[in-house]
Design an enzyme around this catalytic site. Structure first.
Site, PDB file in Angstrom:
ATOM      1  N   ASP A   1      40.429  35.718  40.605  1.00  0.00           N
ATOM      2  CA  ASP A   1      41.087  36.886  39.929  1.00  0.00           C
ATOM      3  C   ASP A   1      42.248  37.151  40.318  1.00  0.00           C
ATOM      4  O   ASP A   1      42.920  36.289  40.952  1.00  0.00           O
ATOM      5  CB  ASP A   1      40.039  38.102  40.411  1.00  0.00           C
TER       6      ASP A   1
HETATM    7  C1  BGC Z   1      40.504  42.169  37.280  1.00  0.00           C
HETATM    8  C2  BGC Z   1      39.549  41.238  36.496  1.00  0.00           C
HETATM    9  C3  BGC Z   1      40.487  40.367  35.179  1.00  0.00           C
HETATM   10  C4  BGC Z   1      41.972  39.934  35.596  1.00  0.00           C
HETATM   11  C5  BGC Z   1      42.766  39.929  34.442  1.00  0.00           C
HETATM   12  C6  BGC Z   1      41.895  41.765  37.562  1.00  0.00           C
HETATM   13  O1  BGC Z   1      42.689  42.656  38.051  1.00  0.00           O
HETATM   14  O2  BGC Z   1      39.851  42.462  38.372  1.00  0.00           O
HETATM   15  O3  BGC Z   1      38.532  41.666  36.016  1.00  0.00           O
HETATM   16  O4  BGC Z   1      39.941  39.853  34.334  1.00  0.00           O
HETATM   17  O5  BGC Z   1      42.703  41.297  36.257  1.00  0.00           O
HETATM   18  O6  BGC Z   1      43.352  40.844  33.645  1.00  0.00           O
END
Ligand code: BGC
Length: 708
Positions: free
Chosen positions: A267
């Site tokens: 993530d």
């Molecule tokens: C979130 C994810 C997301 C990623 C990319 C993160 O802050 O937890 O769910 O896919 O950002 O945007």
């Protein structure tokens, strides 16, 4: 490309090129201005060699951007390995569907597969190749802002929905490279993110392995079985280790138990967070922990490009492990057909699809209609189109009903509640706030429709709450409106179950609309006028007080069960509130009045060779048709470990026309009694068990049966 050629490519790559291949950045790192930021941008320089051989870009904003970035990249990448473009297509790209919690409320996996295909194809037509969806997290705590991103509190429902989404995005196995309307799916956040302490985002998580296998893994398992190409480990911990650094989660469970053979991607900035969590003193150590645990791609932390080379030099990371990770990324690109065509059949001159496909909008309306839950109806709905409606409330004429994570959806394209009603009803008047409570001012109005709820921005990532009640000023508004003597229909927009205890009595009818997306107002008008029948069912329990959360229907039994009707000391209860929720999981009304007959069985004894068939007749005595979601729950009477009484095992969605009767049959097999035992094996216990059939987790008829 023939798979053997991937290895040939791999052997030509330098260590730096391999590390670049394992890194994902937003377009800002390439010196570009555009690109959605869904996390904090790191403030660090990246050596050119890594940028030239970068593996992936996330959140580029338009097809033009992606084409330009790809074209430039292919000029600089020595081995001409294309970038893969990823983005969060969570419930639509430009045409926004209801938030995933609303998708859960449809209880209709086929519909959700279709919606995933349509939203994926809209994104694909503008260059997106991978979506960070489905979010398969089980959500039991409505304080957590991200409950809106998942399909609710039941692992069985979640498993059906996550598999449907993967199938919808990806299509049949092997088709990704040939069908440009398909994109690859990344199931997230693996695993247990929804269990964050006190419902506060990114906070600590701690639960047992039994809970992991029983409750948190099924939706990942079904997404992986449906072919999900990527898995994103969660920001959170398992047994004290961040998922992104957990060999147990990323190797033992993911590769051996779940048999996942795709790629993992962290993530946003997860690897860097090891430093904030004090399990690594610097990025080198952080990159080492992640890579050695089995992480393939580093999203946005920069730790791989800043630490991995030195970690290899010091012998802390084996190049063979880097190769495994790189191979997985090359394989993903190959599965998407990027080596043959980095623009996926859209060509470099494809125009951005600014015009909405009518078909997609029609489907968004259909899905929204099916997601909205009728919680109460004191003979008010549906309304005749001649009825004079007054629309009020903070969300009565708001276009901010797309919900969080609505990608490139524009508020200006959304149909508000008032606009939807105006298109359908002859007389719709807007009543501005603050409203009058003088009955004389409402002489020309027959029914008030109040748009209530929470702000979109107060839901989603890092939007957690300690108080999940409907805002106080809305309670005051409803009390004022009561003086008018007119019936009041409340339409509630929200990204989580809100506590409605104080307002249920003030409203004559309640439609819970979640955030319904672009076509929200039209869908609501369809329901309010009776053109469509309400059929949504709650995918999460609605508490009667904030302090009850986390609350969910399948909590394990306890040794001192309470009785709300006859409360007594030394039982598991509150002194200031009942235990029962306000509305239970699976609940939802229709306009029809459907009676559930007494279930009959073909046999009382279940064996491994003989299933039990249960039949139930449903009789619709009203003048309205009804779409029922008949739910079947089961559980063993005596269990090896303490278990919930029952869990959802089957459901059927059936249309029962006005004045008709339909018979439904459920088949119970021993697999319906299987659960995760203390040795982590999933099996069924012989002996007595119960089956409940009904319209929700708390409205059912119970049968006692035996498994021999
Ligand atoms: C979130 C994810 C997301 C990623 C990319 C993160 O802050 O937890 O769910 O896919 O950002 O945007």
């Amino acid at each position: 490309m023939d798979k053997s050629k991937l290895n040939q490519l791999l052997v030509q790559m330098s260590l730096e090129e391999k590390i670049g291949q394992l890194t994902q950045f937003t377009p800002q790192y390439l010196g570009r201005e555009n690109g959605e930021l869904t996390g904090v941008l790191g403030d660090f320089e990246v050596e050119q060699v890594y940028l030239d051989s970068l593996g992936s870009i996330l959140n580029a904003d338009s097809f033009e951007d992606m084409v330009e970035i790809q074209r430039e990249h292919l000029k600089h990448d020595r081995l001409k390995i294309p970038l893969v473009f990823m983005r969060d297509i969570i419930h639509g790209y430009r045409t926004i569907f209801p938030i995933p919690l609303g998708l859960g409320a449809t209880f209709d996996p086929d519909l959700i597969e279709e919606m995933a295909h349509q939203s994926g194809s809209e994104a694909a037509s503008e260059g997106v190749q991978v979506t960070f969806s489905p979010m398969a997290d089980l959500s039991r705590d409505a304080r957590w802002g991200r409950v809106m991103e998942g399909t609710g509190e039941d692992s069985f429902l979640n498993a059906k929905m996550s598999a449907s989404m993967v199938k919808g995005y990806q299509g049949q196995p092997g088709i990704l490279a040939h069908d440009p309307s398909r994109i690859a799916a990344c199931v997230k956040h693996y695993a247990g993110y929804g269990a964050v302490l006190a419902g506060r985002d990114y906070s600590t998580v701690d639960f047992s392995r039994i809970t992991l296998y029983q409750d948190y893994l099924p939706a990942f398992q079904s997404a992986i079985e449906a072919g999900a190409k990527l898995v994103m480990p969660a920001f959170t911990l398992f047994e004290g280790v961040p998922a992104t650094a957990s060999k147990y989660l990323l190797k033992e469970v993911l590769r051996e138990y779940l048999k996942f053979d795709g790629a993992t991607i962290s993530d946003w900035g997860s690897v860097d967070k090891f430093i904030t969590m004090h399990i690594a003193g610097n990025q080198q150590r952080a990159s080492e922990l992640a890579l050695n645990a089995g992480l393939d791609m580093d999203m946005m932390s920069g730790a791989f490009v800043r630490g991995l080379k030195q970690a290899v030099a010091e012998g802390a990371v084996d190049v063979a492990d880097i190769d495994t990770a790189v191979y997985r990324m090359l394989e993903l690109k190959n599965d998407l057909g990027l080596f043959e065509d980095p623009y996926r059949q859209f060509g470099e001159n494809h125009a951005t699809n600014e015009v909405f496909g009518e078909k997609i909008r029609a489907n968004a309306r259909k899905v929204a209609t099916k997601s909205i839950v009728l919680l109460k109806n004191k003979n008010v709905l549906p309304l005749d189109t001649k009825i004079r409606i007054g629309v009020t409330g903070p969300l009565g004429d708001s276009q901010k009903i797309l919900g969080a994570w609505s990608s490139l959806g524009k508020h200006s394209d959304a149909v508000s509640l008032a606009t939807g009603l105006q298109k359908r009803f002859d007389h719709v008047e807007l009543i501005p706030l603050p409203t009058s409570s003088d009955p004389a001012d409402y002489a020309n109005i027959d029914v008030i429709v109040a748009g209530l709820g929470e702000r979109e921005d107060d839901t989603g990532e890092s939007a957690c709450k300690t108080n999940i009640e409907l805002p106080e000023d809305q309670v005051v508004l409803l009390k004022r409106l009561q003086h008018t003597g007119k019936p009041i229909v409340g339409v509630i927009f929200a990204g989580r179950p809100l506590v409605l205890t104080n307002v249920v009595g003030l409203l004559d009818a309640i439609l819970y609309a979640w955030f319904p997306g672009t076509e929200g107002g039209n869908a609501l008008a369809d329901l309010i006028s009776g053109v469509s029948l309400p059929q949504g069912r709650l995918p999460m329990t609605f508490p009667r007080a904030s302090g009850q959360v986390p609350i969910y229907y399948n909590t394990p039994r306890n040794g001192s069960p309470a009785n709300d009707q006859n409360p007594s000391k030394f039982t598991s209860r509150y002194v200031d509130c009942e235990n029962a929720p306000l509305f239970s999981f699976g609940y939802g009304l229709g306009y029809g009045d459907v009676h559930y007959g007494t279930p009959t069985i073909d046999n009382k004894v279940l064996t491994d060779n003989r299933d039990i068939k249960i039949e139930i007749a449903l009789n619709n005595t009203s003048m309205y048709g009804s779409i029922e979601t008949i739910q079947c729950y089961a559980g063993s009477s005596i269990t090896e470990i303490v278990r919930p009484e029952v869990e959802l095992k089957h459901w059927q969605q059936v249309e029962i026309p006005a004045g008709s009767t339909k018979k439904i049959t459920f088949t119970i097999s021993s697999d319906d009694l299987a659960y995760v035992h203390s040795d982590l094996n999933r099996e069924a216990d012989k002996g007595a068990f119960i089956v409940r059939i009904g319209s929700s987790a708390t409205n059912y008829q119970e049968l006692s049966l035996v498994y021999r």
